[in-house]
Design an enzyme around this catalytic site. Sequence first.
Site, PDB file in Angstrom:
ATOM      1  N   GLY A 118      19.754  10.627   0.645  1.00 20.47           N
ATOM      2  CA  GLY A 118      21.080  11.038   0.172  1.00 20.47           C
ATOM      3  C   GLY A 118      21.576  10.282  -1.049  1.00 20.47           C
ATOM      4  O   GLY A 118      22.746  10.419  -1.416  1.00 20.47           O
ATOM      5  N   ALA A 119      20.735   9.463  -1.679  1.00 17.10           N
ATOM      6  CA  ALA A 119      21.208   8.666  -2.822  1.00 17.10           C
ATOM      7  C   ALA A 119      20.073   8.358  -3.787  1.00 17.10           C
ATOM      8  O   ALA A 119      19.125   7.656  -3.427  1.00 17.10           O
ATOM      9  CB  ALA A 119      21.827   7.355  -2.335  1.00 17.10           C
TER      10      ALA A 119
ATOM     11  N   PHE B 240      10.743   8.694  -1.702  1.00 14.88           N
ATOM     12  CA  PHE B 240      10.052   8.674  -3.006  1.00 14.88           C
ATOM     13  C   PHE B 240       9.492   7.289  -3.312  1.00 14.88           C
ATOM     14  O   PHE B 240       9.445   6.887  -4.482  1.00 14.88           O
ATOM     15  CB  PHE B 240      10.993   9.060  -4.161  1.00 14.88           C
ATOM     16  CG  PHE B 240      11.443  10.488  -4.179  1.00 14.88           C
ATOM     17  CD1 PHE B 240      10.537  11.517  -4.028  1.00 14.88           C
ATOM     18  CD2 PHE B 240      12.777  10.811  -4.377  1.00 14.88           C
ATOM     19  CE1 PHE B 240      10.951  12.839  -4.066  1.00 14.88           C
ATOM     20  CE2 PHE B 240      13.202  12.129  -4.416  1.00 14.88           C
ATOM     21  CZ  PHE B 240      12.287  13.144  -4.257  1.00 14.88           C
TER      22      PHE B 240
ATOM     23  N   GLU C 240      12.350  -1.388 -16.154  1.00  7.43           N
ATOM     24  CA  GLU C 240      11.576  -0.296 -15.551  1.00  7.43           C
ATOM     25  C   GLU C 240      11.631   0.951 -16.427  1.00  7.43           C
ATOM     26  O   GLU C 240      10.615   1.584 -16.710  1.00  7.43           O
ATOM     27  CB  GLU C 240      12.155  -0.007 -14.163  1.00  7.43           C
ATOM     28  CG  GLU C 240      11.713   1.312 -13.586  1.00  7.43           C
ATOM     29  CD  GLU C 240      12.315   1.613 -12.213  1.00  7.43           C
ATOM     30  OE1 GLU C 240      12.751   0.671 -11.519  1.00  7.43           O
ATOM     31  OE2 GLU C 240      12.333   2.794 -11.841  1.00  7.43           O
TER      32      GLU C 240
ATOM     33  N   GLN D  17      -2.630  27.761 -40.689  1.00  7.61           N
ATOM     34  CA  GLN D  17      -1.379  27.096 -41.067  1.00  7.61           C
ATOM     35  C   GLN D  17      -0.404  26.970 -39.891  1.00  7.61           C
ATOM     36  O   GLN D  17       0.246  25.945 -39.712  1.00  7.61           O
ATOM     37  CB  GLN D  17      -0.717  27.862 -42.212  1.00  7.61           C
ATOM     38  CG  GLN D  17       0.438  27.076 -42.809  1.00  7.61           C
ATOM     39  CD  GLN D  17       1.063  27.791 -43.981  1.00  7.61           C
ATOM     40  OE1 GLN D  17       1.194  29.016 -43.970  1.00  7.61           O
ATOM     41  NE2 GLN D  17       1.433  27.055 -45.000  1.00  7.61           N
TER      42      GLN D  17
HETATM   43  C1  LIG Z   1       6.997  10.265  -8.545  1.00  7.79           C
HETATM   44  C2  LIG Z   1       8.237   9.506  -8.178  1.00  7.79           C
HETATM   45  C3  LIG Z   1       8.147   8.174  -7.805  1.00  7.79           C
HETATM   46  C4  LIG Z   1       9.300   7.463  -7.453  1.00  7.79           C
HETATM   47  N1  LIG Z   1       9.185   6.151  -7.055  1.00  7.79           N
HETATM   48  C5  LIG Z   1      10.288   5.507  -6.601  1.00  7.79           C
HETATM   49  C6  LIG Z   1      10.180   4.184  -6.074  1.00  7.79           C
HETATM   50  O1  LIG Z   1       9.102   3.574  -6.061  1.00  7.79           O
HETATM   51  N2  LIG Z   1      11.297   3.598  -5.575  1.00  7.79           N
HETATM   52  C7  LIG Z   1      12.513   4.228  -5.579  1.00  7.79           C
HETATM   53  O2  LIG Z   1      13.480   3.640  -5.114  1.00  7.79           O
HETATM   54  N3  LIG Z   1      12.646   5.481  -6.085  1.00  7.79           N
HETATM   55  C8  LIG Z   1      11.566   6.126  -6.588  1.00  7.79           C
HETATM   56  N4  LIG Z   1      11.690   7.401  -7.093  1.00  7.79           N
HETATM   57  C9  LIG Z   1      12.994   8.042  -7.055  1.00  7.79           C
HETATM   58  C10 LIG Z   1      13.664   8.151  -8.410  1.00  7.79           C
HETATM   59  O3  LIG Z   1      14.065   6.899  -8.869  1.00  7.79           O
HETATM   60  C11 LIG Z   1      14.820   9.123  -8.184  1.00  7.79           C
HETATM   61  O4  LIG Z   1      14.235  10.394  -8.093  1.00  7.79           O
HETATM   62  C12 LIG Z   1      15.836   9.072  -9.263  1.00  7.79           C
HETATM   63  O5  LIG Z   1      16.582   7.888  -9.148  1.00  7.79           O
HETATM   64  C13 LIG Z   1      16.785  10.281  -9.207  1.00  7.79           C
HETATM   65  O6  LIG Z   1      17.310  10.428  -7.936  1.00  7.79           O
HETATM   66  P1  LIG Z   1      17.288  11.851  -7.177  1.00  7.79           P
HETATM   67  O7  LIG Z   1      15.895  12.384  -7.224  1.00  7.79           O
HETATM   68  O8  LIG Z   1      17.920  11.665  -5.857  1.00  7.79           O
HETATM   69  O9  LIG Z   1      18.171  12.792  -8.078  1.00  7.79           O
HETATM   70  P2  LIG Z   1      19.749  12.913  -8.086  1.00  7.79           P
HETATM   71  O10 LIG Z   1      20.375  11.584  -8.299  1.00  7.79           O
HETATM   72  O11 LIG Z   1      20.190  13.686  -6.889  1.00  7.79           O
HETATM   73  O12 LIG Z   1      19.951  13.791  -9.381  1.00  7.79           O
HETATM   74  C14 LIG Z   1      19.685  15.215  -9.388  1.00  7.79           C
HETATM   75  C15 LIG Z   1      19.928  15.717 -10.805  1.00  7.79           C
HETATM   76  O13 LIG Z   1      21.305  15.494 -11.171  1.00  7.79           O
HETATM   77  C16 LIG Z   1      21.365  14.751 -12.382  1.00  7.79           C
HETATM   78  N5  LIG Z   1      22.501  13.822 -12.321  1.00  7.79           N
HETATM   79  C17 LIG Z   1      22.745  12.870 -11.377  1.00  7.79           C
HETATM   80  N6  LIG Z   1      23.866  12.211 -11.665  1.00  7.79           N
HETATM   81  C18 LIG Z   1      24.347  12.733 -12.820  1.00  7.79           C
HETATM   82  C19 LIG Z   1      25.478  12.449 -13.647  1.00  7.79           C
HETATM   83  N7  LIG Z   1      26.339  11.472 -13.341  1.00  7.79           N
HETATM   84  N8  LIG Z   1      25.655  13.185 -14.758  1.00  7.79           N
HETATM   85  C20 LIG Z   1      24.787  14.174 -15.084  1.00  7.79           C
HETATM   86  N9  LIG Z   1      23.691  14.489 -14.352  1.00  7.79           N
HETATM   87  C21 LIG Z   1      23.477  13.771 -13.238  1.00  7.79           C
HETATM   88  C22 LIG Z   1      20.052  14.006 -12.475  1.00  7.79           C
HETATM   89  O14 LIG Z   1      19.692  13.703 -13.819  1.00  7.79           O
HETATM   90  C23 LIG Z   1      19.077  15.003 -11.855  1.00  7.79           C
HETATM   91  O15 LIG Z   1      18.665  15.947 -12.809  1.00  7.79           O
HETATM   92  C24 LIG Z   1      10.564   8.113  -7.482  1.00  7.79           C
HETATM   93  C25 LIG Z   1      10.651   9.451  -7.868  1.00  7.79           C
HETATM   94  C26 LIG Z   1       9.512  10.141  -8.209  1.00  7.79           C
HETATM   95  C27 LIG Z   1       9.646  11.582  -8.606  1.00  7.79           C
END
Ligand SMILES: Cc1cc2nc3c(=O)[nH]c(=O)nc-3n(C[C@H](O)[C@H](O)[C@H](O)COP(=O)(O)OP(=O)(O)OC[C@H]3O[C@@H](n4cnc5c(N)ncnc54)[C@H](O)[C@@H]3O)c2cc1C
Length: 316
Positions: free
Chosen positions: A146-147, A173, A265, A302
């Site tokens: 959820g975060a 993730f 990072e 081209q």
């Molecule tokens: C392959 C992979 C490896 C990973 N490894 C790790 C790891 O080792 N450890 C770890 O802790 N996490 C890891 N992650 C998680 C990654 O850091 C998160 O996916 C990332 O922080 C985004 O969170 P979320 O996926 O929940 O997206 P959300 O936060 O739910 O965001 C969804 C969408 O909304 C957009 N959004 C969110 N807030 C805003 C805003 N304020 N304004 C405009 N747009 C916004 C985002 O850009 C995104 O497009 C990994 C992810 C992947 C895909």
Amino acid sequence: MATGTESVIKPDHGASRKHFIFTDEHEQLRESMESWVKKEVHPNRFEWEENYWPDSILKRAGDLGYIGLCYPEEYGGQGGDYFYSLVRAEALSYSGCGGFNMGMAVHTDMVTPPIHLLGTEEQKQRYLVPSIAGDMIGCLGITEPGAGSDVASIRTTARRDGDEYVINGSKTFITNGKRANYIVLVTKTDPDAGHDGISLFIVDIRDENGVEVEGFSVSQELEKMGMHASDTAELSFQDVRVPAENLLGTEGKGFYHISWELQGERLVGAIGCVSGAERVFERTLEYAKEREAFGRPIGKFQTIRHKFAEMSTQIE
Ligand SMILES: Cc1cc2nc3c(=O)[nH]c(=O)nc-3n(C[C@H](O)[C@H](O)[C@H](O)COP(=O)(O)OP(=O)(O)OC[C@H]3O[C@@H](n4cnc5c(N)ncnc54)[C@H](O)[C@@H]3O)c2cc1C
């Protein structure tokens, strides 16, 4: 006037020019690491995409000194500056294996930096030294179901109980989550204090035999669209007990600690992406020189040359 394809299409995105932040020592590292990556990593990329990269390659990187580039010699590092990290990320782009690059970068540029910056001497000896040697693998637990971007809304809690904290919650993730010995975990120690109620812990999640500690489990191995060489997991913590001395940094300052970590990072991640784009450009250029249509290499048309110019500009 140049007529051959080779002399007409000349990408100039830094391959032969030294950026002012890099010294001759950085360039020597680049040369040795690129050659290692091409010899010992690149040939295995397809196999690792099927079965994950093996722990032994991280050990090999540790033996060669590539993990501890920016850490002091007293912890087994090479004592270099931060720019060595950037050279490492660029050199890894020759692996052709984003999953390995990701797993290694999590270990070198996400998990170990906060331990080096914030850890007690005991924590550094216990986690940083073996991590630099490649004997321990770490993972980083920020994201939850959820975060994600909104780190302050995490729900995993660490409740003080005598000389220990008791951890409950889940993370998702998590890169290296299936194999790591320990996790740098972001928790809430005071759920009512907002950004000031977040704390970091180093939590042992597997013993020396790889057996998960009591209360910890991998609840799900996640399937991804790409980067199959990297394991990504959802992790569960149910009453996992952690000694109080495993608190990393200051209690209640975890949000600020992890915000510091995220800057390094993201820079390394961005450099990995740009270097990856350079490698793709080079391969595409080779293809355009080899592939012939209508009696000439397609790179001589081209419209294709325009595409290369556009791509090169975007990468630059
Ligand atoms: C392959 C992979 C490896 C990973 N490894 C790790 C790891 O080792 N450890 C770890 O802790 N996490 C890891 N992650 C998680 C990654 O850091 C998160 O996916 C990332 O922080 C985004 O969170 P979320 O996926 O929940 O997206 P959300 O936060 O739910 O965001 C969804 C969408 O909304 C957009 N959004 C969110 N807030 C805003 C805003 N304020 N304004 C405009 N747009 C916004 C985002 O850009 C995104 O497009 C990994 C992810 C992947 C895909």
